[in-house]
Write an enzyme that holds these catalytic residues in place. Sequence first.
Site, PDB file in Angstrom:
ATOM      1  N   ARG A 110      34.176  37.748  26.235  1.00  0.00           N
ATOM      2  CA  ARG A 110      35.068  37.951  27.384  1.00  0.00           C
ATOM      3  C   ARG A 110      35.558  36.589  27.866  1.00  0.00           C
ATOM      4  O   ARG A 110      34.755  35.698  28.118  1.00  0.00           O
ATOM      5  CB  ARG A 110      34.309  38.668  28.499  1.00  0.00           C
ATOM      6  CG  ARG A 110      35.101  38.805  29.782  1.00  0.00           C
ATOM      7  CD  ARG A 110      34.382  39.657  30.830  1.00  0.00           C
ATOM      8  NE  ARG A 110      35.129  39.599  32.070  1.00  0.00           N
ATOM      9  CZ  ARG A 110      34.694  39.042  33.192  1.00  0.00           C
ATOM     10  NH1 ARG A 110      33.486  38.518  33.265  1.00  0.00           N
ATOM     11  NH2 ARG A 110      35.460  39.010  34.258  1.00  0.00           N
ATOM     12  N   HIS A 155      41.385  35.208  36.744  1.00  0.00           N
ATOM     13  CA  HIS A 155      40.022  34.864  37.189  1.00  0.00           C
ATOM     14  C   HIS A 155      40.144  33.661  38.144  1.00  0.00           C
ATOM     15  O   HIS A 155      39.909  32.518  37.757  1.00  0.00           O
ATOM     16  CB  HIS A 155      39.149  34.553  35.978  1.00  0.00           C
ATOM     17  CG  HIS A 155      37.670  34.502  36.268  1.00  0.00           C
ATOM     18  ND1 HIS A 155      36.721  34.907  35.361  1.00  0.00           N
ATOM     19  CD2 HIS A 155      36.970  34.098  37.340  1.00  0.00           C
ATOM     20  CE1 HIS A 155      35.504  34.738  35.869  1.00  0.00           C
ATOM     21  NE2 HIS A 155      35.633  34.238  37.082  1.00  0.00           N
ATOM     22  N   GLU A 201      36.669  40.234  40.024  1.00  0.00           N
ATOM     23  CA  GLU A 201      36.089  40.225  41.377  1.00  0.00           C
ATOM     24  C   GLU A 201      37.061  39.942  42.519  1.00  0.00           C
ATOM     25  O   GLU A 201      36.857  38.979  43.281  1.00  0.00           O
ATOM     26  CB  GLU A 201      34.978  39.175  41.444  1.00  0.00           C
ATOM     27  CG  GLU A 201      33.857  39.371  40.464  1.00  0.00           C
ATOM     28  CD  GLU A 201      32.765  38.321  40.600  1.00  0.00           C
ATOM     29  OE1 GLU A 201      33.047  37.209  41.087  1.00  0.00           O
ATOM     30  OE2 GLU A 201      31.629  38.611  40.221  1.00  0.00           O
ATOM     31  N   ASN A 341      30.105  43.104  37.680  1.00  0.00           N
ATOM     32  CA  ASN A 341      29.415  41.813  37.656  1.00  0.00           C
ATOM     33  C   ASN A 341      28.212  41.941  38.581  1.00  0.00           C
ATOM     34  O   ASN A 341      28.376  42.057  39.808  1.00  0.00           O
ATOM     35  CB  ASN A 341      30.312  40.685  38.169  1.00  0.00           C
ATOM     36  CG  ASN A 341      31.399  40.329  37.175  1.00  0.00           C
ATOM     37  OD1 ASN A 341      31.489  40.917  36.100  1.00  0.00           O
ATOM     38  ND2 ASN A 341      32.223  39.354  37.524  1.00  0.00           N
ATOM     39  N   GLU A 422      29.306  40.864  33.716  1.00  0.00           N
ATOM     40  CA  GLU A 422      28.577  39.611  33.968  1.00  0.00           C
ATOM     41  C   GLU A 422      27.181  39.933  34.463  1.00  0.00           C
ATOM     42  O   GLU A 422      26.998  40.812  35.314  1.00  0.00           O
ATOM     43  CB  GLU A 422      29.257  38.745  35.044  1.00  0.00           C
ATOM     44  CG  GLU A 422      30.487  38.022  34.581  1.00  0.00           C
ATOM     45  CD  GLU A 422      31.112  37.139  35.664  1.00  0.00           C
ATOM     46  OE1 GLU A 422      30.371  36.636  36.545  1.00  0.00           O
ATOM     47  OE2 GLU A 422      32.344  36.979  35.626  1.00  0.00           O
TER      48      GLU A 422
END
Length: 536
Positions: A110, A155, A201, A341, A422
């Site tokens: 990833r 990200h 996230e 995550n 994660e």
Amino acid sequence: MELDPCCLCRSFVKVEGAVHEDGKGLSNWDVYCRIQGDKPEFLVFSVAQCFLDLILCSCLFIAVEFDFWRVLRFSGNIVDGTNGDIANDHYHRYMEDIEIMQSLGLTAYRFSISWSRVLPRGRHGGVNQAGINFYNSIIDNLLLRGIQPFVTIFHNEYPQELEDRFGGWLSPVMQEEFVHFSETCFKHFADRVQYWMTMNEPNLLAEAAYEKGRSPPARCSPPFGHCASGNSDVEPLVAVHNMLLAHARAAKLYHEQYKSKVNGVIGITVCAYMYIPLREIEDDTEAANRALAFNAAWMLDPLVFGDYPLEMKRYHGSELPSFSLEERELVRDSIDFIGINHYGTLYAKDCIHSSCICNDSTCTLGTDRPISGFVYTTGERNGVTIGEPTGMSEFFVVPKGMEGIVKYIKERYHNKPMFVTENGYSSPGNEDDIYGHDVKRIHYHQSYLASLAQAVRNGADVRGYFIWSFMDNFEWSNGYRLKFGIYRIDRQTLNRIPKLSATWYRDFLSNSSLAGVYLSSTVPDENKDVSMVHSE
Ligand code: FCB
């Protein structure tokens, strides 16, 4: 379908380096790292950039003006005064890294795409072909070795110009920018990439950047922090609203125009803590449920059901943005899978009927505000921590939490396919990492995997598990101080050195004890491949 504990992940800012090379633009993190207390390094950097790129010049000067005040205000954004300029030099060493991945026996990797490398000025400039070539080469070389690329589009990093022009995620304009970026990625990579995540996230980004002011654009208000500007009660909600709509628009585009290329899937990754009641009373059980709703469900309820959690609507007033009917349709059912995550578990205490005073290093501030859900979260009860502390003050080793959060998500979202995108460990003092004898990291992964396997045995549709992280890397505001990697990096030579955990992971993958855990499959047959490879 089988659970595949096959994978490693990393984000670009944290490993790529080469921030001034091959046409990459200035990003929000490049700027943020430059702000070093009373040393206005950023000014020097900006002027140098202007010589390099005259077109960018005017907006950089706006940034200079803006950041001048931040320079006065901050006493250093990155704890060890470092930045991601070189990071792990993955930009130049990616072939070596891919070979290491192959030697470990990975079936998936990833990684994220740097927005400012592909579109240095967002929609205000062209595509940087060198950036496209770089990711094309990564994707091709992974596939050549039987490693599936799992691509995260966004990200945390974006061109600084988007912040300077209209305020980044606080503006709906960012939705259009994100769709443009996503479309650029789909156009160039969707003929080979089957697994997409629009964002990493959004919930944690909103908290770090707009509530606590600890990552760019570092906005907040008391009692959460003392930033030059911001509104911690409102802005996180606005930023997330824009991110959810941006996700949904990009996912729609993908489903309509690109999915069919390799019958791919698109999802999102959320920060998903587990919460358990601090006291054995009903109020705290409700507080734990509220904390869960204000964390993962804040993202996932809209993307599965089309609206914010009832728990949030109950406590928020008009500051919680609302979706129009058309927007509800757009966001509803816009993910094919949920990326989780998960690192740790915290206690939750009710602050509606009890007084909550924050007096340890892990507890939350502002528990009298709706943005906190009137919940106090902490890693301690009567001076005893909930699990073994790690290098991150809010992450404690609580393996059971993995089973708990997966069960919660399974039940709330009717067992939608999940990936643990994660999960990882950093030791408090780094001793284990320095000598590569990271036994605690091995135990962490073993116990979290065992807990995940239990959730799978109980019927959770979990398709894969990614360790964070392949290599120690630039851990955002924590610089290089925190280490999550199964490989260590010699910061002088940049050599990759396996820790004990790398050997353990390689052996574990070739002899997986999770093999034979069969799950029901709702993802098309073609997409089973990645999860099968390692599980026989
Ligand atoms: C997660 C981030 C990842 C890394 C780990 C430790 O929240 O997604 O980039 O920083 O924490």
